[in-house]
Design a protein around this motif. Structure first.
Motif, mmCIF file in Angstrom:
data_model
loop_
_atom_site.group_PDB
_atom_site.id
_atom_site.type_symbol
_atom_site.label_atom_id
_atom_site.label_comp_id
_atom_site.label_asym_id
_atom_site.label_seq_id
_atom_site.Cartn_x
_atom_site.Cartn_y
_atom_site.Cartn_z
ATOM 1 N N PHE A 113 0.823 -1.207 0.000
ATOM 2 C CA PHE A 113 0.000 0.000 0.000
ATOM 3 C C PHE A 113 0.860 1.262 0.000
ATOM 4 C CE2 PHE A 113 -2.257 3.209 2.690
ATOM 5 C CZ PHE A 113 -3.247 3.519 1.775
ATOM 6 N N ARG A 114 0.485 2.200 -0.833
ATOM 7 C CA ARG A 114 1.128 3.513 -1.007
ATOM 8 C C ARG A 114 2.481 3.442 -1.691
ATOM 9 N NH1 ARG A 114 -0.273 8.492 2.907
ATOM 10 N NH2 ARG A 114 1.216 9.413 1.435
ATOM 11 N N PRO A 126 -1.673 4.659 -14.188
ATOM 12 C CA PRO A 126 -2.864 5.458 -13.879
ATOM 13 C C PRO A 126 -3.980 4.586 -13.324
ATOM 14 C CG PRO A 126 -2.725 5.039 -16.236
ATOM 15 C CD PRO A 126 -1.453 4.504 -15.645
ATOM 16 N N PRO A 127 -4.976 5.207 -12.721
ATOM 17 C CA PRO A 127 -6.132 4.441 -12.242
ATOM 18 C C PRO A 127 -6.884 3.789 -13.405
ATOM 19 C CG PRO A 127 -6.131 6.694 -11.376
ATOM 20 C CD PRO A 127 -5.110 6.650 -12.460
ATOM 21 N N ILE A 128 -7.683 2.780 -13.085
ATOM 22 C CA ILE A 128 -8.583 2.187 -14.070
ATOM 23 C C ILE A 128 -9.801 3.097 -14.181
ATOM 24 C CG2 ILE A 128 -9.911 0.150 -14.729
ATOM 25 C CD1 ILE A 128 -6.912 -0.397 -14.524
ATOM 26 N N PRO A 129 -10.108 3.624 -15.354
ATOM 27 C CA PRO A 129 -11.196 4.609 -15.469
ATOM 28 C C PRO A 129 -12.548 4.030 -15.068
ATOM 29 C CG PRO A 129 -9.822 4.554 -17.454
ATOM 30 C CD PRO A 129 -9.425 3.378 -16.631
ATOM 31 N N GLY A 130 -13.308 4.853 -14.328
ATOM 32 C CA GLY A 130 -14.684 4.513 -14.024
ATOM 33 C C GLY A 130 -14.874 3.366 -13.058
ATOM 34 N N ARG A 131 -13.851 3.012 -12.290
ATOM 35 C CA ARG A 131 -13.955 1.864 -11.383
ATOM 36 C C ARG A 131 -13.557 2.254 -9.964
ATOM 37 N NH1 ARG A 131 -13.156 -3.259 -13.668
ATOM 38 N NH2 ARG A 131 -13.409 -4.003 -11.510
ATOM 39 N N ASP A 132 -14.250 1.667 -8.989
ATOM 40 C CA ASP A 132 -13.772 1.753 -7.614
ATOM 41 C C ASP A 132 -12.531 0.874 -7.493
ATOM 42 O OD1 ASP A 132 -15.879 3.384 -6.844
ATOM 43 O OD2 ASP A 132 -17.126 1.692 -6.209
ATOM 44 N N HIS A 133 -11.523 1.370 -6.793
ATOM 45 C CA HIS A 133 -10.288 0.604 -6.662
ATOM 46 C C HIS A 133 -10.355 -0.253 -5.402
ATOM 47 C CE1 HIS A 133 -9.194 3.030 -10.011
ATOM 48 N NE2 HIS A 133 -8.007 2.459 -10.088
ATOM 49 N N ASP A 134 -11.201 -1.272 -5.514
ATOM 50 C CA ASP A 134 -11.427 -2.193 -4.413
ATOM 51 C C ASP A 134 -10.696 -3.501 -4.692
ATOM 52 O OD1 ASP A 134 -12.942 -3.341 -6.446
ATOM 53 O OD2 ASP A 134 -14.874 -2.816 -5.525
ATOM 54 N N PHE A 192 0.748 8.400 -5.322
ATOM 55 C CA PHE A 192 -0.586 7.941 -5.701
ATOM 56 C C PHE A 192 -1.203 8.964 -6.641
ATOM 57 C CE2 PHE A 192 -0.717 10.134 -1.615
ATOM 58 C CZ PHE A 192 -1.704 11.091 -1.798
ATOM 59 N N SER A 193 -2.138 8.518 -7.482
ATOM 60 C CA SER A 193 -2.684 9.394 -8.522
ATOM 61 C C SER A 193 -3.612 10.454 -7.950
ATOM 62 C CB SER A 193 -3.428 8.564 -9.573
ATOM 63 O OG SER A 193 -4.509 7.867 -8.964
ATOM 64 N N ASP A 194 -4.460 10.066 -7.008
ATOM 65 C CA ASP A 194 -5.397 11.017 -6.418
ATOM 66 C C ASP A 194 -5.917 10.444 -5.108
ATOM 67 O OD1 ASP A 194 -8.151 9.610 -6.893
ATOM 68 O OD2 ASP A 194 -7.178 9.543 -8.850
ATOM 69 N N ARG A 195 -6.568 11.302 -4.337
ATOM 70 C CA ARG A 195 -6.980 10.896 -2.994
ATOM 71 C C ARG A 195 -8.089 9.851 -3.001
ATOM 72 N NH1 ARG A 195 -10.510 15.803 -0.389
ATOM 73 N NH2 ARG A 195 -12.094 15.962 -2.022
ATOM 74 N N ASP A 196 -8.923 9.826 -4.036
ATOM 75 C CA ASP A 196 -10.001 8.838 -4.092
ATOM 76 C C ASP A 196 -9.441 7.425 -4.249
ATOM 77 O OD1 ASP A 196 -11.944 10.819 -3.827
ATOM 78 O OD2 ASP A 196 -12.082 11.116 -5.993
ATOM 79 N N VAL A 197 -8.474 7.271 -5.143
ATOM 80 C CA VAL A 197 -7.830 5.974 -5.317
ATOM 81 C C VAL A 197 -7.139 5.558 -4.024
ATOM 82 C CG1 VAL A 197 -5.892 4.803 -6.460
ATOM 83 C CG2 VAL A 197 -7.566 6.067 -7.817
ATOM 84 N N LEU A 198 -6.438 6.495 -3.395
ATOM 85 C CA LEU A 198 -5.742 6.172 -2.153
ATOM 86 C C LEU A 198 -6.723 5.727 -1.083
ATOM 87 C CD1 LEU A 198 -2.967 6.167 -0.710
ATOM 88 C CD2 LEU A 198 -3.524 8.461 0.109
ATOM 89 N N ASP A 210 -9.761 4.418 -1.515
ATOM 90 C CA ASP A 210 -10.269 3.094 -1.894
ATOM 91 C C ASP A 210 -9.285 1.997 -1.501
ATOM 92 O OD1 ASP A 210 -12.552 4.180 -2.993
ATOM 93 O OD2 ASP A 210 -11.991 3.796 -5.083
ATOM 94 N N ALA A 211 -8.014 2.212 -1.826
ATOM 95 C CA ALA A 211 -7.002 1.196 -1.541
ATOM 96 C C ALA A 211 -6.824 1.009 -0.039
ATOM 97 C CB ALA A 211 -5.678 1.569 -2.198
ATOM 98 N N PHE A 212 -6.879 2.108 0.717
ATOM 99 C CA PHE A 212 -6.736 1.985 2.166
ATOM 100 C C PHE A 212 -7.893 1.185 2.760
ATOM 101 C CE2 PHE A 212 -7.825 3.481 6.431
ATOM 102 C CZ PHE A 212 -6.685 3.068 7.108
ATOM 103 N N VAL A 213 -9.111 1.521 2.359
ATOM 104 C CA VAL A 213 -10.270 0.788 2.872
ATOM 105 C C VAL A 213 -10.144 -0.694 2.534
ATOM 106 C CG1 VAL A 213 -12.763 0.475 2.632
ATOM 107 C CG2 VAL A 213 -11.807 2.780 2.848
ATOM 108 N N THR A 214 -9.696 -0.988 1.328
ATOM 109 C CA THR A 214 -9.485 -2.384 0.930
ATOM 110 C C THR A 214 -8.456 -3.053 1.829
ATOM 111 O OG1 THR A 214 -10.059 -1.894 -1.376
ATOM 112 C CG2 THR A 214 -8.756 -3.881 -0.971
ATOM 113 N N SER A 215 -7.378 -2.333 2.141
ATOM 114 C CA SER A 215 -6.281 -2.916 2.915
ATOM 115 C C SER A 215 -6.690 -3.249 4.345
ATOM 116 C CB SER A 215 -5.073 -1.974 2.924
ATOM 117 O OG SER A 215 -5.303 -0.843 3.747
#
Length: 300
Positions: free
Chosen positions: A49-50, A80-88, A209-215, A217-222
């Protein structure tokens, strides 16, 4: 001023090539370390993570003769992030499956920390691999670890970073002081030069990280998943490399995790915590070489 890497000389002897491939509708940046020979043992490494692909380079430095393919996860480093997807977890495990099938079908899969969750989920979900290697595996809920209070503070921190106005929230998530506090909390080595290197690595790569939303999402997943959910259905021989002083998953939980796999071996490393990849990479690489039945690299 950057800190000197104690592993630079070794890594400098290993060929490195940057490549890109399409996976899950986006471009993944990845690096190939080691021989171009397709017959060489091939390992796909999944960072934590990160971080990005740089994090596992100290371990790779002790794996000459092994072909290591090391991508940046979507939303981190140069991918880059995957467009249009939650990063779960569904996205990350699906991405790893697509990536592995595109670049190295049937490669050995290696995951560190968050990467251990992603790797285990992908293999449990059908990604074929002859062997699975997990370094600092997340073997219990993070909120129940020895420093669960700090994890709860991290939940508040990442939640605040996601809710504040974008510029302020992103600045908070990338703030050098916070990154240094995280680094100090994880480092166990008493070697001043090695500590400087660890902190420098986190300063350089922990905020890519690309942006705070991706970060977020990844933290919640972790913190919402751990390897236990997948262990029982993974039939590939599995190596767990665990730290006896890990503050995220205590060693007792790692011992229980090892018994959940149908076919697993646990290697414990003393006097190190969640940064095996930085502080004891030679020991980790030695365990990997034994597991893959490879000769040891000359000189530690």
């Amino acid at each position: 001023m950057s800190a000197a890497s104690p592993y630079a000389a070794r890594l400098g002897k290993i060929p490195i090539e940057r490549r890109e491939v399409e996976a899950l509708g986006s471009v993944t940046a990845y690096w190939v370390y080691g021989p171009a020979d397709e017959e060489a043992p091939t390992v796909i490494s999944v960072h934590g993570f990160r971080g990005d692909h740089h994090g596992l380079e100290p371990v790779i430095a002790y794996l000459p003769g092994v072909r290591v393919i090391s991508p940046d996860l979507p939303g981190f480093g140069e991918t880059p992030p995957i467009p249009g997807r939650d990063h779960d977890l569904g996205l990350y495990s699906g991405w790893l499956t697509a990536f592995a099938r595109a670049v190295a079908p049937d490669a050995v899969i290696l995951g560190h920390s968050f990467g251990s969750i992603v790797s285990s989920a992908a293999v449990a979900g059908g990604l074929r691999t002859p062997r699975l290697i997990l370094i600092n595996p997340i073997g219990a809920p993070a909120l129940e670890g020895p420093k669960g209070v700090l994890t709860r503070l991290a939940v508040l921190y990442y939640g605040l970073g996601a809710r504040l106005p974008q510029r302020i929230g992103t600045a908070l998530l990338r703030h050098p002081f916070i990154v240094r506090i995280m680094s100090i909390a994880m480092a166990k080595t008493r070697d001043p030069a090695l500590r400087r290197f660890v902190h420098d690595q986190h300063d350089r790569y922990f905020s890519r990280f690309s942006d705070r939303d991706v970060l977020h999402d990844a933290f919640v997943t972790s913190v919402s998943h751990d390897v236990r959910a997948f262990a029982g259905v993974i039939d590939a021989p599995t190596l767990l490399i665990a730290a006896q002083r890990d503050d995220i998953t205590p060693i007792e939980a790692e011992r229980r995790l090892a018994r959940m796999f149908p076919d697993a071996e646990l290697v414990e490393i003393a006097e190190v915590g969640h940064l095996i990849h930085y502080e004891t990479p030679a020991e980790a690489a030695g365990a990997v070489r034994r597991f893959l039945r490879l000769p040891f690299a000359p000189g530690r």
